[in-house]
Design a protein around this motif. Sequence first.
Motif, PDB file in Angstrom:
ATOM      1  N   ARG A 109      -0.862   2.503   0.631  1.00  0.00           N
ATOM      2  CA  ARG A 109      -0.783   1.040   0.619  1.00  0.00           C
ATOM      3  C   ARG A 109       0.636   0.556   0.335  1.00  0.00           C
ATOM      4  NH1 ARG A 109      -3.624   2.770  -3.740  1.00  0.00           N
ATOM      5  NH2 ARG A 109      -2.774   2.309  -5.790  1.00  0.00           N
ATOM      6  N   GLU A 110       0.812  -0.743   0.538  1.00  0.00           N
ATOM      7  CA  GLU A 110       2.052  -1.480   0.313  1.00  0.00           C
ATOM      8  C   GLU A 110       3.133  -1.091   1.328  1.00  0.00           C
ATOM      9  OE1 GLU A 110       3.103  -0.892  -3.786  1.00  0.00           O
ATOM     10  OE2 GLU A 110       1.318  -1.943  -4.492  1.00  0.00           O
ATOM     11  N   CYS A 111       3.294  -1.922   2.335  1.00  0.00           N
ATOM     12  CA  CYS A 111       4.263  -1.683   3.397  1.00  0.00           C
ATOM     13  C   CYS A 111       5.549  -2.447   3.107  1.00  0.00           C
ATOM     14  CB  CYS A 111       3.681  -2.122   4.738  1.00  0.00           C
ATOM     15  SG  CYS A 111       2.262  -1.118   5.243  1.00  0.00           S
ATOM     16  N   ARG A 112       6.653  -1.697   2.989  1.00  0.00           N
ATOM     17  CA  ARG A 112       7.950  -2.279   2.644  1.00  0.00           C
ATOM     18  C   ARG A 112       8.835  -2.368   3.881  1.00  0.00           C
ATOM     19  NH1 ARG A 112      12.461   0.125   2.219  1.00  0.00           N
ATOM     20  NH2 ARG A 112      11.575   2.168   1.783  1.00  0.00           N
ATOM     21  N   PHE A 113       9.452  -3.530   4.044  1.00  0.00           N
ATOM     22  CA  PHE A 113      10.409  -3.764   5.121  1.00  0.00           C
ATOM     23  C   PHE A 113      11.756  -4.101   4.496  1.00  0.00           C
ATOM     24  CE2 PHE A 113       6.343  -4.464   7.014  1.00  0.00           C
ATOM     25  CZ  PHE A 113       6.480  -4.127   8.344  1.00  0.00           C
ATOM     26  N   ALA A 114      12.798  -3.376   4.881  1.00  0.00           N
ATOM     27  CA  ALA A 114      14.164  -3.675   4.445  1.00  0.00           C
ATOM     28  C   ALA A 114      14.884  -4.266   5.656  1.00  0.00           C
ATOM     29  CB  ALA A 114      14.863  -2.414   3.974  1.00  0.00           C
ATOM     30  N   TYR A 115      15.507  -5.435   5.459  1.00  0.00           N
ATOM     31  CA  TYR A 115      16.141  -6.102   6.597  1.00  0.00           C
ATOM     32  C   TYR A 115      17.399  -6.822   6.157  1.00  0.00           C
ATOM     33  CZ  TYR A 115      13.766 -10.326   4.876  1.00  0.00           C
ATOM     34  OH  TYR A 115      13.324 -11.381   4.106  1.00  0.00           O
ATOM     35  N   GLU A 116      18.202  -7.194   7.158  1.00  0.00           N
ATOM     36  CA  GLU A 116      19.398  -7.993   6.921  1.00  0.00           C
ATOM     37  C   GLU A 116      19.275  -9.291   7.697  1.00  0.00           C
ATOM     38  OE1 GLU A 116      23.137  -6.063   7.645  1.00  0.00           O
ATOM     39  OE2 GLU A 116      22.688  -4.441   6.251  1.00  0.00           O
ATOM     40  N   GLN A 117      19.782 -10.342   7.057  1.00  0.00           N
ATOM     41  CA  GLN A 117      19.781 -11.657   7.694  1.00  0.00           C
ATOM     42  C   GLN A 117      20.992 -12.405   7.182  1.00  0.00           C
ATOM     43  OE1 GLN A 117      16.595 -14.389   6.613  1.00  0.00           O
ATOM     44  NE2 GLN A 117      16.377 -14.913   8.777  1.00  0.00           N
TER      45      GLN A 117
END
Length: 136
Positions: A109-117
Amino acid sequence: MGNEHTRVGEIWYFALPVPYNTSSKPLEIKDVAVEHIPPGIRVLEYGAYDLNDTGGLPILAKEGGPYTPEFAKLKNYAKRPVEVAARKESNVFYLAKMKITAPPKDTARECRFAYEQGGRAYTQTLDCELELKVPE
């Protein structure tokens, strides 16, 4: 999401939530992960695939299953950041390729997304859950 009739040694594909950018600026997804992986499940790799290439979102699929896309033959977009336009849903989704190594003791469980903006790095964790059971 889950399956109650799995076996040790099987490989399963679990689709993470499809990215949706609610902001007014584009973003680039740099990395994804399922944060909680229980004993009995090992993540082999993460992939990113175009929804058009897979005929929709395969939320949970067993390797070699009749409706499972042949991911090895499709373009994997995970090798570079995936851009998501402002106020749009991504055409590319991420999935975890998982192997059952022993009867799982818990859910993944728990889906992590790392992103830049806008030149800044962010991390967002979304609810997701997968239960794979091996009958006794």
